[in-house]
Write a protein that holds these residues in place. Sequence first.
Motif, mmCIF file in Angstrom:
data_model
loop_
_atom_site.group_PDB
_atom_site.id
_atom_site.type_symbol
_atom_site.label_atom_id
_atom_site.label_comp_id
_atom_site.label_asym_id
_atom_site.label_seq_id
_atom_site.Cartn_x
_atom_site.Cartn_y
_atom_site.Cartn_z
ATOM 1 N N GLY A 477 -38.847 33.848 4.300
ATOM 2 C CA GLY A 477 -39.338 32.794 5.182
ATOM 3 C C GLY A 477 -39.472 31.471 4.461
ATOM 4 N N ASP A 478 -40.034 31.507 3.253
ATOM 5 C CA ASP A 478 -40.162 30.282 2.461
ATOM 6 C C ASP A 478 -38.792 29.728 2.092
ATOM 7 N N LYS A 479 -37.878 30.620 1.739
ATOM 8 C CA LYS A 479 -36.543 30.157 1.367
ATOM 9 C C LYS A 479 -35.836 29.492 2.550
ATOM 10 N N GLN A 480 -36.005 30.038 3.741
ATOM 11 C CA GLN A 480 -35.384 29.424 4.920
ATOM 12 C C GLN A 480 -35.998 28.056 5.215
ATOM 13 N N ASN A 481 -37.286 27.904 4.988
ATOM 14 C CA ASN A 481 -37.920 26.594 5.187
ATOM 15 C C ASN A 481 -37.370 25.580 4.187
ATOM 16 N N THR A 482 -37.202 26.027 2.939
ATOM 17 C CA THR A 482 -36.617 25.133 1.936
ATOM 18 C C THR A 482 -35.183 24.778 2.302
ATOM 19 N N TRP A 483 -34.418 25.771 2.750
ATOM 20 C CA TRP A 483 -33.030 25.562 3.178
ATOM 21 C C TRP A 483 -32.960 24.496 4.263
ATOM 22 N N ALA A 484 -33.839 24.598 5.249
ATOM 23 C CA ALA A 484 -33.834 23.632 6.355
ATOM 24 C C ALA A 484 -34.208 22.237 5.869
ATOM 25 N N ALA A 485 -35.198 22.158 4.972
ATOM 26 C CA ALA A 485 -35.651 20.847 4.499
ATOM 27 C C ALA A 485 -34.586 20.155 3.657
ATOM 28 N N ILE A 486 -33.917 20.895 2.770
ATOM 29 C CA ILE A 486 -32.921 20.280 1.881
ATOM 30 C C ILE A 486 -31.631 19.971 2.634
ATOM 31 N N ARG A 487 -31.303 20.791 3.635
ATOM 32 C CA ARG A 487 -30.099 20.540 4.439
ATOM 33 C C ARG A 487 -30.200 19.273 5.259
ATOM 34 N N ALA A 488 -31.411 18.905 5.639
ATOM 35 C CA ALA A 488 -31.593 17.783 6.564
ATOM 36 C C ALA A 488 -31.050 16.493 5.961
ATOM 37 N N ASN A 489 -30.328 15.750 6.781
ATOM 38 C CA ASN A 489 -29.835 14.416 6.411
ATOM 39 C C ASN A 489 -28.978 14.424 5.143
ATOM 40 N N LEU A 490 -28.110 15.418 5.047
ATOM 41 C CA LEU A 490 -27.185 15.437 3.914
ATOM 42 C C LEU A 490 -26.280 14.206 3.950
ATOM 43 N N PRO A 491 -25.977 13.616 2.814
ATOM 44 C CA PRO A 491 -24.996 12.530 2.802
ATOM 45 C C PRO A 491 -23.630 13.021 3.283
ATOM 46 N N ALA A 492 -22.815 12.098 3.715
ATOM 47 C CA ALA A 492 -21.467 12.436 4.174
ATOM 48 C C ALA A 492 -20.693 13.172 3.090
ATOM 49 N N ARG A 493 -19.811 14.066 3.541
ATOM 50 C CA ARG A 493 -18.926 14.816 2.642
ATOM 51 C C ARG A 493 -19.705 15.524 1.533
ATOM 52 N N THR A 494 -20.758 16.241 1.927
ATOM 53 C CA THR A 494 -21.561 17.019 0.989
ATOM 54 C C THR A 494 -21.600 18.464 1.453
ATOM 55 N N TRP A 495 -21.330 19.398 0.534
ATOM 56 C CA TRP A 495 -21.317 20.815 0.848
ATOM 57 C C TRP A 495 -22.647 21.446 0.457
ATOM 58 N N LEU A 496 -22.796 22.746 0.745
ATOM 59 C CA LEU A 496 -24.079 23.414 0.542
ATOM 60 C C LEU A 496 -23.934 24.675 -0.298
#
Length: 528
Positions: A477-496
């Motif tokens: 659950g904590d990891k998914q929250n971190t995933w959502a927070a870091i994914r938000a507003n990624l710069p253009a042409r950025t992978w994960l």
Amino acid sequence: MISRRLLLTGATSGAALTIAGCTLQPRDDDTPPRLPPNEHRIVASRLTADLVLPPGPDGALATSRALLAAATAVVVIGPGAGTTTPTPATPTPTAKPARTATPAASPSAQPARPDPHLTATAAQVARDLGLPFFAWSPGLIAELDRLQTRTVIAYDAEGLDFGSREVIPGPAEAAEVSLPGLPATPPGSDGLSFAHGEIAAPTATTLAAAGLRPLGIPVPHPGADLTSTAHVRAHQGPVVAIGEGFGDDQQFATQVKVTRTAPEFPGGGVVPFPGRHMIALYGHPSTPALGMMGEQPPAAAVARLTKLVDQYKPLITDDEVMGAFEIITTVASAQAGGDGDYSHETPIEQLMPWIEAAEKAGIYVVLDLQPGRTDFLTQAKRYEELLRRPRVGLALDPEWRLRPDGRHLVSIGQVGVDEVNRVGTWLADLVQAHELPPKVLILHQFQTRMITERARLDTTRPEVQYLVHVDGQGSQGDKQNTWAAIRANLPARTWLGWKNFEDEDAPMLTPAQTVAQVRPTPQFISYQ
């Protein structure tokens, strides 16, 4: 029916005419082609070098200057009409599936203008007649002079001065136009073209008038995938790129050369992403305490990774799956060391057995930096010798980037985006100078504060593919929250990327759970 006037205006000043029926050929010099006076013609220029064209509506002028020697009739839309209606690039057969992580889209360069329907009508008429299509601009008349344009089919052009040229009000359909020589047969082109992203209608239509219909590619590089690479290798002439992210003509020419010569990745293409996912062992060669990679010697690590990759292959069927080593190359240290940077720099000779084993097995290598009190660029330059190898990328770990008075494990480090951009620029220059395939540049992050002003990350260089690696650990659950927070507003042409921690996750996901629960599916999945 719009018919030709009984008396045509002559060719524009300085244009040469010839008798009807002459043979028209593409030209690669500055001599204006000789044209029949009573028939409309489109004449292509012969391409002599690889080039990059802008995709916006003003790109039609650049396209015309580069690709057309003459166009005796054109379509023009005035400044009050919609000129930014996009024409999507033709998707490649290997376009990325929706479930897979894709880089953030670049924002449109220009806002929409009024009446896009009129733009669509004008573009369709131009395509049906085989004519170039321009949005009105201050440089247009000079280009019409060069093209020897005699007739302008004009939309929303009231008050515009086209000189002595014949001006015909734009019709609703091309069938309403009856002019000798129209519809024009598209000239033969000796060029191959690619497009990334959307192309404005004037530019796309002018490309078609010059005989080019670009192949859409998922990232701005001619070696983006199996299909584009095959086209480049089968075509020895010039290549044209349309879109943002290709760099300048020289950069693009290097990309074309690399596409023709570099070994392809599994699944085709010379660009790491998209089209494949990397499954990685993370660690340091000397100790198992820093991750799975250091739990065995190189040959055994290759065998272990191969088994892990094989577990992912049935789960990710739309893309290729390949292995990677992420080697902690500079290790955060509790001691200042001789240089006072609280970072131990691993000697290159200690890394070489791992890199050679990876290269032999088709495994990608990423050099991870934990710089302590020094900066990332200083450390990256220490390993330039290794980064010149085609399948060796770089990772920056801001957790271990200390302030001048900082100590590890007292506080979590961070880095400003300007320092990251300096590393990216240096790495891109290295790739360009040594004619290498694009490199992966990983940014590790599990707190938003770890990379300050991340929105300004410069992802415009085609030589580098940025990947933000989400390093959250603990409960899922904590990891998914971190995933959502870091994914938000990624710069253009950025992978994960995503990391599975053997000892810290509760529980660690299996490969099947990783693919099912971490969405979109990361391009880089590492194990520590």
